[in-house]
Write an enzyme that holds these catalytic residues in place. Structure first.
Site, short mmCIF file in Angstrom:
data_model
loop_
_atom_site.label_atom_id
_atom_site.label_comp_id
_atom_site.label_asym_id
_atom_site.label_seq_id
_atom_site.Cartn_x
_atom_site.Cartn_y
_atom_site.Cartn_z
N GLY A 155 33.91 49.71 37.46
CA GLY A 155 33.55 51.09 37.78
C GLY A 155 33.84 52.08 36.67
O GLY A 155 33.61 53.28 36.84
N GLY A 160 32.09 52.56 34.31
CA GLY A 160 30.80 53.19 34.05
C GLY A 160 30.21 53.86 35.27
O GLY A 160 29.03 54.25 35.27
N GLU A 209 26.92 47.88 41.89
CA GLU A 209 27.38 46.59 41.36
C GLU A 209 27.93 45.72 42.48
O GLU A 209 27.67 44.51 42.56
CB GLU A 209 28.46 46.82 40.29
CG GLU A 209 27.90 47.46 39.02
CD GLU A 209 28.98 47.88 38.02
OE1 GLU A 209 28.63 48.05 36.85
OE2 GLU A 209 30.15 48.06 38.40
C1 5RP Z 1 30.47 49.83 35.14
C2 5RP Z 1 31.36 48.65 35.06
C3 5RP Z 1 31.44 47.89 33.79
O1 5RP Z 1 31.17 46.56 34.02
C4 5RP Z 1 32.81 48.03 33.22
O2 5RP Z 1 33.13 49.40 33.10
C5 5RP Z 1 32.93 47.36 31.85
O3 5RP Z 1 32.17 48.07 30.93
P1 5RP Z 1 32.10 47.67 29.40
O4 5RP Z 1 31.34 46.39 29.33
O5 5RP Z 1 31.38 48.82 28.75
O6 5RP Z 1 33.51 47.53 28.89
O7 5RP Z 1 32.03 48.28 36.00
O8 5RP Z 1 30.60 50.50 36.34
#
Ligand code: 5RP
Length: 218
Positions: A96, A98, A104
């Site tokens: 999360g 992102g 997801e």
């Molecule tokens: C988005 C997510 C992503 O999978 C998590 O934040 C990892 O991101 P990144 O690959 O940029 O490190 O859960 O909601």
């Protein structure tokens, strides 16, 4: 290129072996998944279509000529590929970062297999150093924050962020998470919570971890 970025690409490359020909693939969100989407472009003829967990991933997939369909039109998703902010040794995750956690989690629930791809910085003994994201209906923000304090956390409003669903994010700091399933369920029971970023009830089935000494698969 820095080491972490190279590891993200290395993990994404290994995930290509999980593509199931002539089927729909589930696609997560984030910088690691972006590496996978770039590689998927060369394999797009093999898949029927993708379902996507965010507007950002959808835009990237479509820009590369990959069809994205609505989850409601996808009867079966053999594999879901996504990153994580943290994974413990049981493959329970925090996600999360992102802000795409709810979509997801829905796709992960539908998929037969959840393959997580990550660089080694994500692999931890105990979940919780990364603040736990909670998606909340805007009008419930203060109520949910007070309830999260009762559970022992320090929620911080992620200013300026609205999820693809029009909701807000509270990032919960200072939680040492030893009973991830139980906490996931407790937080989800707070009125106003859409979902939280603990993926413990539906954890990853496989973790592809890129490290200094090569790929490790769990
Ligand atoms: C988005 C997510 C992503 O999978 C998590 O934040 C990892 O991101 P990144 O690959 O940029 O490190 O859960 O909601």
């Amino acid at each position: 290129m820095d080491k972490q970025q190279q590891q993200k690409i290395d993990a994404a490359k290994v995930a290509l072996k999980y593509i199931v020909d002539d089927e729909i693939i589930g696609i997560g969100t984030g910088s690691t998944v972006n590496c996978f989407i770039d590689l998927l472009a060369d394999h797009k003829h093999r898949i029927k279509a993708a379902v996507s967990s965010s507007v950002a991933s959808t835009e990237k997939l479509e820009a590369l000529g990959i069809d994205v369909i609505d989850l409601n039109d996808a009867a079966d998703i053999p594999v879901y590929i996504d990153g994580a902010d943290e994974s413990n040794h049981q493959l329970e995750l925090i996600k999360g970062g992102g802000a795409a956690l709810s979509r997801e989690k829905i796709i992960a629930a539908v998929a037969d297999k959840f393959v997580c791809i990550a660089d080694e910085s994500k692999y931890v003994e105990t979940l919780g150093e990364f603040p736990l994201p909670v998606e909340v209906l805007p009008m419930a923000r203060s109520h949910v924050a007070r309830e999260l304090v009762k559970l022992g956390g320090d929620p911080v409003y992620r200013h300026g962020v609205l999820t693809d669903n029009g909701n807000v994010i509270l990032d919960v700091h200072n939680m040492e998470i030893t009973q991830a399933k139980l906490l996931e369920s407790k937080i989800n029971q707070i009125i106003g919570v859409v979902t939280n970023g603990l993926f413990a009830s539906r954890k990853a089935d496989h973790l592809i971890l890129a490290t200094d000494v090569g790929i490790k698969e769990f």
